[in-house]
Scaffold this motif. Structure first.
Motif, PDB file in Angstrom:
ATOM      1  N   ARG A   8       4.622  14.555   0.153  1.00  0.00           N
ATOM      2  CA  ARG A   8       4.565  14.154   1.564  1.00  0.00           C
ATOM      3  C   ARG A   8       5.945  13.875   2.143  1.00  0.00           C
ATOM      4  N   LEU A  31       3.110  11.426  -3.354  1.00  0.00           N
ATOM      5  CA  LEU A  31       4.069  10.816  -2.423  1.00  0.00           C
ATOM      6  C   LEU A  31       5.258  11.743  -2.189  1.00  0.00           C
ATOM      7  N   ARG A  35       0.241  10.053  -8.659  1.00  0.00           N
ATOM      8  CA  ARG A  35       0.568   9.307  -7.432  1.00  0.00           C
ATOM      9  C   ARG A  35       1.961   9.689  -6.936  1.00  0.00           C
ATOM     10  N   GLY A  62       6.515  -0.238  -0.518  1.00  0.00           N
ATOM     11  CA  GLY A  62       5.409   0.547  -1.064  1.00  0.00           C
ATOM     12  C   GLY A  62       4.502  -0.273  -1.953  1.00  0.00           C
ATOM     13  N   ALA A  63       3.866   0.401  -2.880  1.00  0.00           N
ATOM     14  CA  ALA A  63       2.814  -0.230  -3.677  1.00  0.00           C
ATOM     15  C   ALA A  63       3.290  -0.696  -5.050  1.00  0.00           C
ATOM     16  N   VAL A 121       0.852  -1.191   0.000  1.00  0.00           N
ATOM     17  CA  VAL A 121       0.000   0.000   0.000  1.00  0.00           C
ATOM     18  C   VAL A 121       0.886   1.238   0.000  1.00  0.00           C
ATOM     19  N   ASP A 122       0.303   2.350  -0.388  1.00  0.00           N
ATOM     20  CA  ASP A 122       0.986   3.631  -0.201  1.00  0.00           C
ATOM     21  C   ASP A 122       0.585   4.151   1.174  1.00  0.00           C
ATOM     22  N   ARG A 123       1.462   3.976   2.141  1.00  0.00           N
ATOM     23  CA  ARG A 123       1.116   4.283   3.530  1.00  0.00           C
ATOM     24  C   ARG A 123       0.863   5.765   3.763  1.00  0.00           C
ATOM     25  N   GLU A 124       1.561   6.602   2.981  1.00  0.00           N
ATOM     26  CA  GLU A 124       1.418   8.047   3.196  1.00  0.00           C
ATOM     27  C   GLU A 124       0.094   8.573   2.653  1.00  0.00           C
ATOM     28  N   LEU A 125      -0.530   7.810   1.764  1.00  0.00           N
ATOM     29  CA  LEU A 125      -1.782   8.270   1.156  1.00  0.00           C
ATOM     30  C   LEU A 125      -2.968   7.744   1.966  1.00  0.00           C
TER      31      LEU A 125
END
Lengths: 328, 267
Positions: free
Chosen positions: B20, B17, B13, B87-88, A103-107
């Motif tokens: 952030r 990221l 996306r 990550g994803a 997952v994208d944890r920051e999102l």
């Protein structure tokens, strides 16, 4: 160039099996044969389990079906789309819930779901509706706008399942979805996965080394051992081969001789076996009480004796000579 | 879904990221700004500058772009490793989009981030009194060189990120890839000041060509090192040749990055 492109993805072929695997194999560089020419088909709407210990080849099989691992031989199709020749079409009709957290944890949770919807070509309005529905169904409505980094392990897992469902896949891969979760969250998640069966014609391939998951959830189970499928049937049929009950006894001295004695007395059949000092005796013609009496009458003095209903672990033990729990 | 939609989704996306992780935006700016505003004036004061009509601090300000862009793109490459490890990225690899778009989406963000940082650097240098000769054509040369050089450096970063398994090893490679060439490429002094063999070496570095082009754009013909590289009569002809060199490196390394990434993604 293969015939896929980002713009032209054909519709799924409704008459094909959801998954067809033919002599599929994978040998990694260095010569490790992870998957050795396996065959199986999964019908639309079926929940199919790949059961085996770690290293059996389950995740490699899922990797080949999801086009992240190149097969060394054989073929695999999702709804008729060859995963090597038509990878985009195969990916278009499938989703994956990975073994590790992906997952994208920051999102936020919503943004994670929205990204999946966009990449799978779901239009904005439909995506918003599906995200709201899926979040409600999986109990994420209150969390959906929080960053994923604030989720618990179980919440994150539910989000990953919700994400996979947003594109309404024809084939859903769940790769060890409950690994690493505490027992309470695991039970919750099993309920969620069981609930997926109700979704219209979605086929699910679940890999697991938890026997009860396969027994509870799957219409059919393929038991995989060292890269080969050693049994494939419904859990009921697999268990039926072991009779109604199993007597397990631990003996002192020569367990092989004790087993031979039980066979000679007609208490144990050919499918009985010993691992170390423990004898596992499926009962086909006797009840447990009758068998225990017969064991005493045969002159054996077990250190410990018990009876129970057969499990898939017993099926695995009979087929491979090992227990999944031990192998895992 | 169109390729453009997929690309904008992937780039969107990556933008989110990146936004952030502010350190990814600000940290690469620190060293170049330090060089432009502190080291360059100190060197000018100690050594007397270039001995031409070109102001040394202005000369170095453009030179620091050659440090800023590699640092920014190498940081961007690091996020590829983070994406892969925690990550994803597996989800993106399972998506029904060509995997080359994952690289191109990241490239778009790296280019945009580089552009913003270069703008901040040049604006800061201007505010501190650096004397740029701004013309429309000159800005085009500068932007063209900066964009192509950033694309080349991102290709290098993404290729390394796909080939290097651990963050620690990747970070260890940063000085050799992002910083060392800067000392040879004429960032702090004209390449003609180097010993002969090193001058020849400097001429094959894409950074040397990019810096010469950027100076050609913002300092004019006299401030560039194009003549040191090519030794021809026509500065514009030399500029086109250097642009071709940087463009060639940009295309080659973008193609290499896509190839290495897609091969690494398929085990």
């Amino acid at each position: 160039m293969k015939r896929d492109s980002a713009n032209v993805i054909p519709l799924a072929r409704p008459d094909a099996p959801a998954i067809r695997v033919t002599k599929l194999s994978k040998t990694y560089p260095g010569g490790v044969e992870a998957v050795k020419g396996i065959d199986f088909e999964v019908a639309p709407g079926e929940m199919f389990g790949l059961l085996g210990p770690n290293g059996a080849g389950k995740s490699t099989t899922v990797g080949m079906l999801t086009t992240t691992i190149a097969p060394s031989g054989g073929s695999a199709e999702l709804a008729g789309f060859d995963v090597v020749a038509e990878p985009l079409a195969a990916r278009r009709i499938s989703s994956v819930v990975f073994q590790e957290a992906v997952v994208d944890r920051e999102l936020s949770g919503r943004r994670n779901l929205d990204l999946h919807a966009r990449l799978w070509g779901v239009d904005v309005k439909t995506a918003a509706t599906r995200i709201a529905e899926t979040a409600n169904t999986l109990g994420l409505a209150e969390l959906i706008d929080r960053p994923v980094s604030s989720y618990s392990g179980g919440q994150r897992r539910r989000l990953e399942i919700a994400r996979a469902l947003v594109s309404e896949p024809r084939v859903l891969f769940l790769d060890e979805p409950t690994v690493g979760l505490d027992p309470r969250i695991r039970r919750e998640l099993l309920d969620v996965i069981a609930g997926l069966r109700a979704r219209n014609q979605m086929t699910t391939l679940l890999t697991t080394h938890y026997l009860e998951e396969a027994e509870q959830l799957c219409d059919r189970v393929a038991i995989i051992h060292q890269g080969e499928i050693v049994a494939l049937d419904t859990p009921r049929a697999l268990l039926a081969g072991l009779g109604g009950e199993i007597v397990e006894l631990r003996v002192e001295g020569d367990a092989g001789a004790a087993l031979a004695l039980l066979r000679a007395r007609g208490i144990a059949s050919e499918d009985a076996l010993n691992v170390g000092s423990t004898l596992t005796v499926p009962l086909h013609n006797h009840g447990a009480a009758e068998a225990i009496s017969a064991i005493s009458a045969a002159g054996l003095k077990p250190l410990q004796i018990s009876s129970r209903t057969p499990s898939l672990d017993d099926v695995y033990l009979r087929l491979t000579g090992d227990r999944i729990a031990v192998a895992a | 879904m169109t390729t453009l939609t997929a690309l904008s989704t992937l780039a969107g996306r990556r933008f989110q990221l990146t936004a952030r992780t502010p350190r990814q935006i600000f940290v690469p700016l620190l060293t170049p700004i330090f060089f432009a505003l502190v080291v360059a004036p100190a060197l000018q004061s100690a050594l007397g500058g270039l001995g031409t009509h070109i102001d040394y601090t202005t000369f170095v300000a453009v030179g620091t772009v050659g440090l800023l862009v590699p640092l920014t793109t190498i940081f961007a490459g690091l996020s590829v490793i983070v994406d892969r490890d925690s990550g994803a990225q597996p989800e993106l690899l399972a998506a029904p989009v060509p995997r080359s778009l994952l690289v191109l989406g990241n490239l778009i963000v790296a280019l945009t981030l580089s552009a913003l940082q270069v703008a901040v650097l040049i604006a800061t240098a201007t505010a501190y009194g650096d004397d740029f000769q701004v013309t429309a054509t000159g800005v085009l040369w500068f932007v063209g060189a900066a964009v192509l050089f950033a694309a080349f450096m991102y290709g290098v970063a993404e290729t390394l990120a796909s080939r290097i398994p651990k963050q620690e090893e990747y970070i260890g490679a940063t000085p050799a890839v992002a910083i060392l060439p800067w000392f040879f490429a004429g960032a702090l002094f004209p390449i003609g000041a180097l010993p002969g063999a090193l001058t020849a070496f400097a001429k094959v570095l894409p950074l040397t060509h990019a810096l010469a082009l950027m100076r050609f754009g913002l300092l004019g013909d006299g401030g560039s090192s194009l003549h040191d590289i090519w030794g021809m009569g026509s500065a514009t002809g030399e500029a086109f040749l250097s642009l071709a060199v940087v463009a060639l490196f940009a295309m080659a390394f973008t193609a290499l990055a896509i190839r290495v990434f897609t091969r690494a993604a398929l085990r």
